[in-house]
Design a protein around this motif. Sequence first.
Motif, PDB file in Angstrom:
ATOM      1  N   UNK A  21       0.821  -1.201   0.000  1.00 41.17           N
ATOM      2  CA  UNK A  21       0.000   0.000   0.000  1.00 41.17           C
ATOM      3  C   UNK A  21       0.855   1.251   0.000  1.00 41.17           C
ATOM      4  N   UNK A  22       0.243   2.346  -0.468  1.00 35.48           N
ATOM      5  CA  UNK A  22       0.959   3.624  -0.508  1.00 35.48           C
ATOM      6  C   UNK A  22       1.349   4.075   0.900  1.00 35.48           C
ATOM      7  N   UNK A  23       0.493   3.770   1.889  1.00 38.29           N
ATOM      8  CA  UNK A  23       0.809   4.170   3.261  1.00 38.29           C
ATOM      9  C   UNK A  23       2.069   3.468   3.754  1.00 38.29           C
ATOM     10  N   UNK A  24       2.267   2.200   3.367  1.00 33.68           N
ATOM     11  CA  UNK A  24       3.469   1.477   3.775  1.00 33.68           C
ATOM     12  C   UNK A  24       4.714   2.135   3.197  1.00 33.68           C
ATOM     13  N   UNK A  25       4.644   2.535   1.929  1.00 33.64           N
ATOM     14  CA  UNK A  25       5.776   3.227   1.310  1.00 33.64           C
ATOM     15  C   UNK A  25       6.064   4.543   2.024  1.00 33.64           C
ATOM     16  N   UNK A  26       5.010   5.269   2.380  1.00 34.35           N
ATOM     17  CA  UNK A  26       5.203   6.541   3.073  1.00 34.35           C
ATOM     18  C   UNK A  26       5.877   6.331   4.429  1.00 34.35           C
ATOM     19  N   UNK A  27       5.428   5.321   5.176  1.00 33.59           N
ATOM     20  CA  UNK A  27       6.043   5.031   6.474  1.00 33.59           C
ATOM     21  C   UNK A  27       7.505   4.601   6.313  1.00 33.59           C
ATOM     22  N   UNK A  28       7.767   3.824   5.269  1.00 34.56           N
ATOM     23  CA  UNK A  28       9.142   3.372   5.031  1.00 34.56           C
ATOM     24  C   UNK A  28      10.055   4.562   4.727  1.00 34.56           C
ATOM     25  N   UNK A  29       9.572   5.497   3.915  1.00 34.42           N
ATOM     26  CA  UNK A  29      10.381   6.680   3.595  1.00 34.42           C
ATOM     27  C   UNK A  29      10.571   7.567   4.828  1.00 34.42           C
ATOM     28  N   UNK A  30       9.559   7.658   5.671  1.00 30.23           N
ATOM     29  CA  UNK A  30       9.726   8.407   6.925  1.00 30.23           C
ATOM     30  C   UNK A  30      10.779   7.749   7.810  1.00 30.23           C
ATOM     31  N   UNK A  31      10.794   6.406   7.823  1.00 33.82           N
ATOM     32  CA  UNK A  31      11.815   5.695   8.597  1.00 33.82           C
ATOM     33  C   UNK A  31      13.207   5.980   8.033  1.00 33.82           C
ATOM     34  N   UNK A  32      13.312   6.069   6.698  1.00 28.91           N
ATOM     35  CA  UNK A  32      14.598   6.399   6.076  1.00 28.91           C
ATOM     36  C   UNK A  32      15.062   7.791   6.503  1.00 28.91           C
ATOM     37  N   UNK A  33      14.154   8.738   6.511  1.00 28.98           N
ATOM     38  CA  UNK A  33      14.501  10.100   6.935  1.00 28.98           C
ATOM     39  C   UNK A  33      14.947  10.112   8.394  1.00 28.98           C
TER      40      UNK A  33
END
Length: 348
Positions: A21-33
Amino acid sequence: MTRDTKATNGNRDPSWAGLCRAATLAYALLAVVALAIALTLAQPAFPDYTDALLFFAAVVFWGAWAVVPTLALLCALGRWRTPRTPRAQSVLLWLLLVCCTGLTGGVGVLLGWIEAPSTVWRATGIAAMLGLGIGWVVTGWQERQALIDAARTAQAAALQARTHPHFLLNSLNVIAGLLPDAPHRAERAIENLAVLLQAALSDPHPWPLAAELDAAQAYLALAQLRYGDRLVLDWQIDCPEAVRSQRVPRWCLVPLIENVVTHGVARRREPTTVSVTLRVTENQLTVRVGNPVAERAQHPTRSDSGFGVGLAAVTRQIVAAGGTVQQVQEAGWHWVTLTLPLDPRNRA
């Protein structure tokens, strides 16, 4: 009658599909930041803020190029063939994350973006350690989802099993009485009974709204044969064909109608109205079932003692699907209203 068709997509696992899901990608990118901020703060003092900003940007860029291909590969593999156990899925997630991190770092070295190859090894090691933690979290989440799904399935199966035993014998007696003088009505009654039995014996997963409505109509048709003119049906269904293909919790309407018949029609000698209305407003489905309130016996009968069981099970199913169930008495009527959110992607 609409047959129950269960949509399948290979061996795709719903819990695995949640990673796509798009939300999973968003959370993953926030974790990267967040990781980039932590690594930047952990570095020795930079000559100026520009170097710190460049280091932060490089980590974010690298992390994004490692995370996005990982999730893309997971979704592609999930659509093709998903590992059957959460642990196997977590191992695959860890391998993909480590490989994608190492490959993107290797490309960066070849293009001259990364000067020291040792940086790639360190980043790959960090990804390996983070991957272990992420895999552990994902495994726990998937196992928990599996337990929740199993509990919901058991509740739905119990609800289906509860609805029929006391109704089956009465229906068979009615059919036997129709056979000598009205064989065509008996044949129709047998078809309706077959619809109910097929629904009761099949798996308790969600099914199309059209199938639920068919089961409800079959139940009411058999009840009409038993109670005759005592049952007055007010059936108002305002539902577009596109909504009829939406999947809803199985057996969410039939138990409500059963309660109305058992505690309304069966306890009155005069004609009793059973009202079933269905409306669709925006992205919400609203079903309202009601009957005139009958005087309750001083000592609850066997049917009375089970009145709240079916409603409680339906409520758990509807709430789990993001809906609501409300009971209200007004103007001498008892109403049960359930609402369900509609998702255009949730088609049969």
